[in-house]
Design an enzyme around this catalytic site. Structure first.
Site, PDB file in Angstrom:
ATOM      1  N   CYS A 335      21.449  89.141  61.061  1.00  0.00           N
ATOM      2  CA  CYS A 335      22.525  88.808  62.015  1.00  0.00           C
ATOM      3  C   CYS A 335      23.457  89.977  62.341  1.00  0.00           C
ATOM      4  CB  CYS A 335      23.336  87.601  61.550  1.00  0.00           C
ATOM      5  SG  CYS A 335      22.708  86.722  60.153  1.00  0.00           S
ATOM      6  N   ARG A 364      16.462  90.196  49.232  1.00  0.00           N
ATOM      7  CA  ARG A 364      17.526  89.580  48.444  1.00  0.00           C
ATOM      8  C   ARG A 364      17.094  89.555  46.988  1.00  0.00           C
ATOM      9  NH1 ARG A 364      18.628  84.498  52.427  1.00  0.00           N
ATOM     10  NH2 ARG A 364      18.896  85.755  54.309  1.00  0.00           N
ATOM     11  N   GLN A 382      11.907  86.799  58.092  1.00  0.00           N
ATOM     12  CA  GLN A 382      12.403  85.609  58.774  1.00  0.00           C
ATOM     13  C   GLN A 382      11.941  85.621  60.224  1.00  0.00           C
ATOM     14  OE1 GLN A 382      16.607  86.436  58.090  1.00  0.00           O
ATOM     15  NE2 GLN A 382      16.719  84.603  56.825  1.00  0.00           N
ATOM     16  N   ASP A 384      13.515  85.147  62.806  1.00  0.00           N
ATOM     17  CA  ASP A 384      14.942  85.030  63.082  1.00  0.00           C
ATOM     18  C   ASP A 384      15.240  85.157  64.575  1.00  0.00           C
ATOM     19  OD1 ASP A 384      17.454  84.611  62.168  1.00  0.00           O
ATOM     20  OD2 ASP A 384      17.680  86.539  61.147  1.00  0.00           O
ATOM     21  N   HIS A 386      19.033  85.121  67.207  1.00  0.00           N
ATOM     22  CA  HIS A 386      20.455  84.833  67.372  1.00  0.00           C
ATOM     23  C   HIS A 386      20.744  84.636  68.838  1.00  0.00           C
ATOM     24  CE1 HIS A 386      20.247  86.762  63.403  1.00  0.00           C
ATOM     25  NE2 HIS A 386      21.061  85.767  63.111  1.00  0.00           N
ATOM     26  N   LYS A 470      25.365  73.485  59.835  1.00  0.00           N
ATOM     27  CA  LYS A 470      23.969  73.743  60.188  1.00  0.00           C
ATOM     28  C   LYS A 470      23.148  72.465  60.248  1.00  0.00           C
ATOM     29  CE  LYS A 470      22.858  74.726  55.376  1.00  0.00           C
ATOM     30  NZ  LYS A 470      22.023  75.444  54.446  1.00  0.00           N
ATOM     31  N   HIS A 516      22.381  80.884  64.846  1.00  0.00           N
ATOM     32  CA  HIS A 516      21.289  81.481  64.059  1.00  0.00           C
ATOM     33  C   HIS A 516      20.198  80.419  64.003  1.00  0.00           C
ATOM     34  CE1 HIS A 516      24.297  84.104  61.767  1.00  0.00           C
ATOM     35  NE2 HIS A 516      25.054  83.118  62.180  1.00  0.00           N
TER      36      HIS A 516
END
Ligand SMILES: [Zn+2]
Ligand SMILES: [Zn+2]
Length: 648
Positions: A335, A364, A382, A384, A386, A470, A516
């Site tokens: 992000c 992570r 991910q 991902d 945005h 979320k 997200h």
């Protein structure tokens, strides 16, 4: 009189002191027979607890999570009773219910529990259960509790941390345990019980403390339920993604590369690529733009985003440059990078929404003990994206994301899911970043979109991320296990922190809202779940190989090659097994590899320009002989059944 609100919203009046069981009886005798636990104003109570104030009451049966929890925890009391009986002098500590069953942590002192004891313990638990002992909660003073447990350092420690006046014991049969409650009415409904395993566990999870023995068990109201559960466990073992991943040559781990860092083998990489292409195609139609960002970023970037404050100390530590004194972090989230992409140039409201997508790899730190196959790793990718939009566009954008997620699930055969809406903890708002007003806007946008799309929704308070509410898709797999897959999050916080702006129709600068979203979650975890859901029999469009050509002997090699070429023209992924093996052996190996179609070619087939089809897992059904054209139609029809074209 007190007012009791039931889950359907109805309100009933009762005399103060009524118990949950009496409320159940007032509704129906049938319900009362099945009620085994209850929650009053969100707190677990006994079915015999007198209710003295207005409040909301939920009655649990075995079919509810709350019911199972009480059932399993209550069984842990009976098991503790039996353990004490069989191993005098042991020290009991804690015995909670868990996702599947319960455990009890025990200091066995000079005793040792072994597999050979399990059956005896199980039989004795059921023997006591049949005596139908009631579970009775009894308040005790702190002094009295400490006196009872003066020889048990663990319970003494627990009691010391409790406030006088709040301490209760639970009695059943001749057994007493320190417990705050959450029991079934009596032991009589425990009809099946099994000890699953024993393991070491440090007192309070701290390795500086003494290691205790954790005895895991599970229990059921019917013997049949236990049998089914054990069968399910066996099937889960057969479908374990770590096992299938090895057999199908999809991924591997290397201690040299490092734990928690998966290596994708060619077949696995192809599978991933196919999933990525599938999502990229749909995203393109939905107006997303692909971006690419680096795997590391300056520490300052994550200080700005707030990720460093939240995770910094508990994650991978900064990487320092040799000369310039710069500090970088392995990217824990995409992000912040995407925010900086948005910041590259000024935007007008007419340009929004901007939708940036990236298959972004993040890192992570997970403790080595927490790592598990592809589901808990240290580096993962991910799917991902945005979305930066105006507040007016939020509702609409949120709905579009839901459409995309539903398309993804449909194409991959996940039909059984619920949408979990995670909102703030209503009590403790300190831990969240951002203004109340923005949170309310975001929470309403999610609730409305979920309702509008007709999703089967559950609302969970206190489950929101620290930066926004979320919506998570909870998917049930073929074994009935629940997984959290795709997630959509609204965020008012990062646009503030990165000072993101656009020029509105009023010519003033405004803050965009950020969404997200990741339909798969991560490629690693998603493929793991998909493997266990399908047992490796992916939807045909996704299979690494869709067909294998098995020649009856070397004589038909040339024809086999011709078939392969024709299949390639039809964009069917296939290969030839030309080994000098019997057809039986070739079929067995293809079955092991979960090849969807086996195409057998011999003299007849060559003469007629056909193939003889055998489907995976359909032994003894007989083969069908078709032309290549007909086979191509069979394949495309099957693919079109699951893989629809995404439309916006
Ligand atoms: Zn208890
Ligand atoms: Zn994000």
């Amino acid at each position: 009189m007190i007012k009791i609100t039931l889950p359907d919203g109805s309100v009933k009046e009762f005399a103060a002191g009524i118990t949950p069981m009496d409320v159940a009886k007032s509704i129906s005798e049938g319900l009362a027979r099945n009620v085994i636990s209850a929650a009053f104003n969100g707190t677990t109570v006994e079915t015999t607890t007198p209710l003295t104030t207005d409040g909301s009451l939920v009655l649990f049966t075995w079919n509810d999570e709350g019911g199972k929890k009480a059932f399993w925890h209550s069984t842990s009391h009976v098991m503790a009773q039996v353990l004490e009986e069989m191993f005098p002098g042991i020290k009991l500590t804690l015995g909670p219910a868990i996702a599947n069953g319960f455990y009890y942590d025990v200091d066995f002192e000079e005793h040792k529990i072994t597999d050979a004891d399990f059956k005896k313990i199980e039989d004795r638990v059921l023997e006591i259960s049949r005596e139908k002992h009631e579970f009775k909660l009894r308040p005790v003073s702190k002094a009295e509790a400490l006196e009872v447990y003066k020889d048990n350092v663990y319970k003494t420690e627990l009691i010391s941390n409790l406030e006088d006046g709040t301490i209760t014991f639970c009695d059943h049969s001749n057994f007493t345990d320190l417990c705050r409650g959450g029991h079934i009415p009596n032991t009589g409904i425990i009809k099946a019980m099994k000890i699953m395993s024993v393991a070491g566990a440090y007192w309070r999870g701290d390795e500086k403390n003494k290691q205790l023995t954790r005895v895991y068990g599970i229990s059921f109201p019917k013997q049949k339920d236990l049998t089914e559960y054990l069968e399910l466990l066996e099937e889960a073992k057969r479908r374990d993604h770590r096992k299938l991943g090895k057999e199908l040559e999809l991924f591997a781990f290397s201690s040299k590369v490092g734990q928690g860092l998966p290596l994708w083998l060619p077949k696995g990489a192809a599978l991933r690529d196919r999933l990525e292409q599938f999502l990229k195609r749909a995203q393109k139609k939905a107006g997303y733009e692909q971006v690419v960002t680096p795997h590391i970023g300056q520490k300052e970037l994550y200080v700005t985003s707030g990720h460093y404050a939240k995770y910094g100390a508990d994650s991978f530590q900064p990487i320092n440059t040799p000369a310039e004194g710069e500090e970088f972090l392995l990217k824990p989230m995409n992000c912040p990078h995407h925010c900086e992409i948005f910041n590259v140039r000024p935007w007008s409201y007419k340009d929004l929404p901007k939708r940036y997508a990236e298959f972004g790899t993040v890192y992570r730190y997970e403790q080595s003990g927490e790592l598990h196959g592809l589901t808990r790793v240290r580096g993962f990718t991910q799917d991902d994206a945005h979305i930066f939009c105006t507040p007016e566009q939020l509702d609409e954008e949120f709905k579009k994301v839901i459409d995309l997620v539903l398309y993804v699930f449909g194409s991959l055969g996940f039909e059984n899911f619920t949408a979990q809406v995670s909102l703030r903890d209503q009590e403790d708002r300190e831990k969240y970043i951002g203004s109340d007003e923005n949170w309310e806007k975001a929470e309403n946008a999610i609730i409305n979109a979920a309702k509008d799309k007709g999703l089967n929704t559950v609302i969970e308070y206190g489950e929101a991320a620290f930066y926004g509410p979320k919506l998570d898709f909870m998917v049930k797999d073929a074994l009935g296990r629940q997984w959290q897959l795709g997630t959509i999050q609204v965020d008012y916080n990062l646009p503030e922190r990165f000072n993101l702006t656009y020029k509105g129709s009023d010519d003033q600068l405004h803050r965009p809202v950020m969404i997200h979203r990741a339909p798969f979650g991560s490629m690693e975890r998603f493929i793991a779940i998909l493997l266990e859901h399908t047992a490796g029999n992916f939807p045909l469009w996704l299979m690494p190989e869709q067909a294998i050509i098995l020649s009856l002997s070397e004589k038909y090699e040339i024809y086999a090659k011709k078939v392969l070429d024709l299949l390639e023209n039809h964009e069917i992924r296939a290969l030839i097994d030309n080994r000098n093996e019997t057809i039986g052996k070739k079929i067995r190996d293809a079955e092991m590899q979960k090849m969807p179609f086996m195409l057998i070619v011999g003299e007849e087939e060559e003469k007629n320009g056909t193939v003889s089809i055998r489907r995976h897992g359909q032994e003894g059904k007989g083969n069908v002989t078709v032309t290549i054209e007909e086979f191509a139609t069979i394949v495309s029809e099957e693919i079109n059944k699951t893989l629809k074209v995404f439309t916006v």
